[in-house]
Scaffold this motif. Structure first.
Motif, PDB file in Angstrom:
ATOM      1  N   VAL A 142      19.770  43.180  39.853  1.00  0.00           N
ATOM      2  CA  VAL A 142      20.371  44.369  40.190  1.00  0.00           C
ATOM      3  C   VAL A 142      19.677  45.362  39.313  1.00  0.00           C
ATOM      4  CG1 VAL A 142      22.768  43.388  40.460  1.00  0.00           C
ATOM      5  CG2 VAL A 142      22.176  44.037  38.247  1.00  0.00           C
ATOM      6  N   LEU A 150      21.687  48.523  41.244  1.00  0.00           N
ATOM      7  CA  LEU A 150      23.061  48.580  41.363  1.00  0.00           C
ATOM      8  C   LEU A 150      23.542  50.173  41.341  1.00  0.00           C
ATOM      9  CD1 LEU A 150      25.190  46.725  41.960  1.00  0.00           C
ATOM     10  CD2 LEU A 150      25.886  46.794  39.398  1.00  0.00           C
ATOM     11  N   THR A 156      24.306  46.492  47.171  1.00  0.00           N
ATOM     12  CA  THR A 156      24.708  45.082  46.669  1.00  0.00           C
ATOM     13  C   THR A 156      26.108  45.282  46.732  1.00  0.00           C
ATOM     14  OG1 THR A 156      22.722  44.447  45.392  1.00  0.00           O
ATOM     15  CG2 THR A 156      25.038  43.760  44.708  1.00  0.00           C
ATOM     16  N   PHE A 168      24.692  38.540  38.801  1.00  0.00           N
ATOM     17  CA  PHE A 168      23.885  39.811  38.669  1.00  0.00           C
ATOM     18  C   PHE A 168      22.653  39.359  37.549  1.00  0.00           C
ATOM     19  CE2 PHE A 168      27.366  43.268  38.910  1.00  0.00           C
ATOM     20  CZ  PHE A 168      27.508  42.960  40.146  1.00  0.00           C
TER      21      PHE A 168
END
Length: 322
Positions: A142, A150, A156, A168
């Motif tokens: 991420v 992210l 995601t 993550f």
């Protein structure tokens, strides 16, 4: 993970990078990752043997772990961008290399069939991907030295909302000779500093992704810790405690991709105790922490995914700030 000179566009010999990760960056574990074939240079069997030998030589249980691994560079035309790369790691040496140029591993479905017979864990990185084998693909990157995926994209979150279970990962993906100081780290909640204990944690999704600062997040729902699943018959009580190396601007409890509770402590520790009166059904939670300072996004949220790859991002090519 960090690339070495075995990748065409990276710097640093493997043992040089391992020493830097251990002695300069103070990491507990590292994986020197190189592309299997990208764009026109193959990771050779001889180089794979070297990678495994370094893993064997420098792993010291309880002190420092070096995983052998590589990056599988298959692209999917139905993704934007088309990257569907995988970081593939083994706990210890002695397992085979599967390149996209090898018979039997020329697409990700074939790769996963091969990996089912090994102790490998893997995770996709970059902002777009396709989960093929959830029992192996348990985590997703991420943030890296390229992107804060992210934050800069909702890809995601959409996967989680669709029912995927994903831990993550923060891994630098650095092509510079600074593993551990090149942006993005993963915290691992493990019982011991051994390859097997760390891999158990990866498989259980007991991970914390950061852009490079060592932020400790202790997150519980009853007796269930980060990465776990549980069933409740009443409103769940969520408890989170954060310790950071610099002041925390805010800390949020996220439910199903939406902030549920927020505190703004402006100090280096913060806690949340929250009873979530959520509707019956399936939900996912995580804790999001922002330290004081520039968040260092390479592209603005929801902006064109390809910006940094075209070198129009805010920071130099794959060298975003920690």
């Amino acid at each position: 993970h960090c690339h070495s000179e075995f990748s065409f566009d990276a710097e640093g010999q493997s043992d040089e990078l391992i020493h830097f990760a251990r002695d300069a960056a103070g990491l507990d574990a590292v994986c020197i990752i190189d592309n299997d074939y990208y764009p026109h240079k193959s990771l050779t069997e001889a180089e794979w043997r070297v990678t495994q030998k370094y893993s064997e030589r420098y792993t010291q249980e309880g002190k420092f772990i070096v995983f052998p691994g590589w990056e599988y560079t298959y692209h999917r035309r139905d993704l934007t961008p088309s990257f569907n790369h995988r970081v593939i790691m083994y706990p210890r040496p002695g397992w085979p290399l599967f390149r996209r140029t090898d018979r039997g591993a020329r697409n990700e479905h074939d790769l996963m069939r091969q990996l089912r017979h090994t102790p490998a864990v893997c995770y996709p990185h970059h902002c777009s991907y396709k989960i093929i084998a959830p029992e192996i693909d348990r985590n997703v990157e991420v943030c890296s030295s390229w992107r804060v995926c992210l934050e800069e994209s909702d890809f995601t979150i959409a996967q989680l909302q669709a029912g995927q279970k994903l831990g993550f990962i923060g891994s630098s993906d650095s092509h510079r000779a600074v593993p551990g100081l090149g942006g993005a780290l993963t915290g691992i909640i493990a019982s011991d500093l051994t390859p097997e204990a760390l891999f158990d944690a990866y498989r259980a999704r007991r991970t914390i992704a950061t852009q490079g600062y060592r932020v400790d997040i202790d997150f519980l729902m009853g007796d269930t810790i980060t990465g776990g699943s549980t069933t409740v018959t009443e409103a769940p009580m969520l408890v989170a405690h954060v310790q950071a190396p610099k002041p925390i601007e805010f800390m949020e409890l996220i439910c199903d991709g939406v902030p549920r509770h927020r505190v703004e402590p402006d100090c280096r520790e913060a806690s949340i105790l929250y009873e979530d009166d959520c509707a019956p059904g399936r939900h996912f939670y995580f804790v999001r922490v922002k330290l004081v300072g520039d968040p260092s996004f390479n592209a603005l949220p929801k902006e064109n995914f390809l910006g940094p790859f075209k070198r129009t991002g805010n920071y130099p090519h794959n060298l975003s700030r920690a």
